[in-house]
Design an enzyme around this catalytic site. Structure first.
Site, PDB file in Angstrom:
ATOM      1  N   LYS A  47      15.164   3.519  -3.977  1.00 58.85           N
ATOM      2  CA  LYS A  47      16.323   2.863  -4.579  1.00 58.85           C
ATOM      3  C   LYS A  47      17.471   3.863  -4.692  1.00 58.85           C
ATOM      4  O   LYS A  47      17.245   5.062  -4.929  1.00 58.85           O
ATOM      5  CB  LYS A  47      15.938   2.327  -5.960  1.00 58.85           C
ATOM      6  CG  LYS A  47      16.983   1.459  -6.637  1.00 58.85           C
ATOM      7  CD  LYS A  47      16.417   0.919  -7.952  1.00 58.85           C
ATOM      8  CE  LYS A  47      17.424   0.073  -8.715  1.00 58.85           C
ATOM      9  NZ  LYS A  47      16.848  -0.440  -9.990  1.00 58.85           N
ATOM     10  N   SER A 105      17.166  -5.254 -10.732  1.00 61.26           N
ATOM     11  CA  SER A 105      18.197  -4.635  -9.912  1.00 61.26           C
ATOM     12  C   SER A 105      17.673  -3.922  -8.671  1.00 61.26           C
ATOM     13  O   SER A 105      18.448  -3.497  -7.824  1.00 61.26           O
ATOM     14  CB  SER A 105      18.979  -3.626 -10.758  1.00 61.26           C
ATOM     15  OG  SER A 105      18.135  -2.543 -11.183  1.00 61.26           O
ATOM     16  N   SER A 122      13.668  -4.892 -13.829  1.00 58.64           N
ATOM     17  CA  SER A 122      14.307  -4.562 -12.550  1.00 58.64           C
ATOM     18  C   SER A 122      13.343  -4.250 -11.417  1.00 58.64           C
ATOM     19  O   SER A 122      13.757  -4.164 -10.264  1.00 58.64           O
ATOM     20  CB  SER A 122      15.292  -3.403 -12.723  1.00 58.64           C
ATOM     21  OG  SER A 122      16.430  -3.836 -13.428  1.00 58.64           O
TER      22      SER A 122
END
Length: 488
Positions: free
Chosen positions: A82, A164, A188
């Site tokens: 990420k 996210s 997330s």
């Protein structure tokens, strides 16, 4: 020969066996994934940046395997990160923000060092919801000013991708890498994993170091594995955990352990599993309730007892709505990150806000949450913060989840997707989500198991047994029809 069909059926252990048998190399596996990204990333917009050294790293690891053998089960395995996780190499770390698009982490995050040490190939960075969805109350899941909108491969443009860690989940679903690393403060990892027919493991806070990760909250942040199967999640967790001198949260965790022994062919113990009705089950769509009922029947067949629970605690709704701990801790954490851990010229949160104000095209959804966080002192001395932090520990953890599970003699709580993520997030407790089917509009449906601190072994056992009993994960239909095969 490498194909999506074979990889879809395989775990990291299977891939290692194939490389040991010289059926393909790490370099060839990396090239396979790069072709996948080249051919299909335009459909989902999951990949933000590719590591230009990935092929050379894979070649080096192939040679090392020949000369010395594999370092670990991750030797030569391509992993995506990420975009809020620092790498001290040629890849940027921006949290999806155009403001940090040219910024580099000063050194590898602690978890990245562990992955490199284990022999993983860091393939690239994934797109994400900007600032991990702590920027605006109007921000859609998966949008960032640097990378644009991540789309759900099971319904591009129609189904929510979750956030996210959106790009990590979509990339894994599309076979852009063997696995990915996401981060979670509240939902997330669980939200995008369940929305993209994946396995997401959000560990106990402190199990994995947060050093070198763009933060939201000291109290709730954690990184975690995002995979297509429970086996790979257990393998990754085994390599990611461990004490970091720079992260005090890791100092109270158990000794690093191997989680693969908990991948048992069936559930050998009787578990009591609680399903909370108020605020979770009763707010779900009818079809989701039906899917949960079916999953409950599957769990009963496995020997579990399902217990319906009214609510976690009397102030459950108030606790879920109170995000003041995040609001106060964000400014303090981001200011420290910008001052110490990045090459960015921005010195603090105020300078990031000013950048957006000067570049309105990067701000289609506003920055209401950033502005609200910037109103705090950054010193964490405010009474509202201190009261909220103590309340989270007391009400969400001790008098909430702990008391409920003790009173009802529960081993695990069961939720759908990230519906019940908030109170476990406040408590710092672990969860794992696993595919449990699809709704009529082809939306992936994920089942999430939550336990008390450091109950990852039990969660992995339950998730693996459920996965093997039901086998609900499927490829996106368009990917099934456009399968890539490479011969060597």
């Amino acid at each position: 020969m490498l194909s999506i069909d074979w990889l879809e059926r395989s775990t990291i252990l299977d891939i290692q066996q194939a490389m040991l048998a010289q059926k393909f190399t790490s370099k060839q596996l990396v090239q396979f994934y790069l072709n996948q990204i080249a051919d299909h990333n335009h459909r989902v917009n999951a990949i933000l940046e590719i590591n230009p050294e990935a092929i050379m790293i894979a070649e080096s690891l192939d040679r090392e395997r020949q000369m010395k053998g594999a370092r670990s089960s991750l030797h030569g395995i391509p992993i995506l990160l990420k975009d809020n996780i620092n790498t001290g190499d040629h890849m940027h770390t921006s949290a999806g923000s155009q403001a940090l698009a040219t910024s580099y982490g000063k050194e590898d995050a602690f978890l990245v060092k562990k992955l490199r040490h284990a022999g993983a190939v860091l393939l690239g960075k994934t797109n994400m919801t900007e600032w991990a969805n702590f920027m605006s109350d109007k921000m859609p899941n998966g949008y960032s000013s640097r990378g644009g909108q991540v789309l759900n491969p099971y319904g591009p443009g129609t189904l929510d991708v979750g956030g996210s860690s959106s790009g990590s989940a979509a990339a894994v679903a599309c076979h852009f890498a063997t696995a990915a690393i996401g981060t979670e403060t509240n939902g997330s990892i669980l939200s995008p994993s369940s929305s993209n027919a994946g396995v997401g493991l959000k560990p106990t806070v402190g199990s994995i170091s947060r050093s070198g990760i763009i933060p939201i909250s000291f109290s709730q942040d954690t990184a975690g594995p995002m995979t297509r199967n429970v086996t790979d999640a257990a393998i990754l967790l085994s390599h990611l955990t461990g004490e970091d001198p720079m992260d005090p949260a890791t100092h109270v965790t158990p000794t690093q352990q191997d989680y693969t022994p908990y991948l048992l062919p069936m559930l050998y113990e009787h578990l009591r599993i609680g399903i909370v009705q108020k605020g979770y089950y009763d707010t779900m769509h009818m079809e989701e309730q039906e899917r949960l009922t079916k999953a409950s029947e599957d769990l009963k067949e496995m020997g579990c007892t399902i217990v319906k629970i009214d609510q976690i605690c009397s102030d459950q709704e108030q606790l879920e709505e109170n995000y003041q701990v995040l609001r106060y801790e964000f400014k303090s954490g981001v200011n420290r990150y910008l001052a110490k851990e990045t090459s960015a010229s921005f010195g603090d949160l105020q300078s990031i806000i000013h950048y957006y104000q000067q570049n309105p095209l990067t701000l289609p959804y506003g920055q209401s949450v950033l502005l609200e966080a910037n109103e705090t002192s950054g010193s964490l001395t405010e009474a509202q913060y201190l009261h909220s932090r103590v309340q989270d520990i007391s009400q969400a953890k001790e008098k909430g989840l702990d008391l409920l599970m003790e009173t009802e003699k529960l081993d695990v709580l069961l939720f759908v997707g990230s519906y019940g993520s908030t109170l476990p997030a406040k408590a710092g407790y672990p969860s794992i989500t696993v595919p449990a089917g699809f709704t009529s509009n082809k939306k992936p449906f994920g089942l999430t198991f939550t336990g008390k601190a450091f109950s990852e072994p039990q969660l992995i056992k339950l998730a693996y047994a459920f996965e093997q009993h039901t086998r609900q994960r499927k490829l996106p239909e368009w990917l099934t029809n456009t399968q890539t095969t490479q011969q060597f």
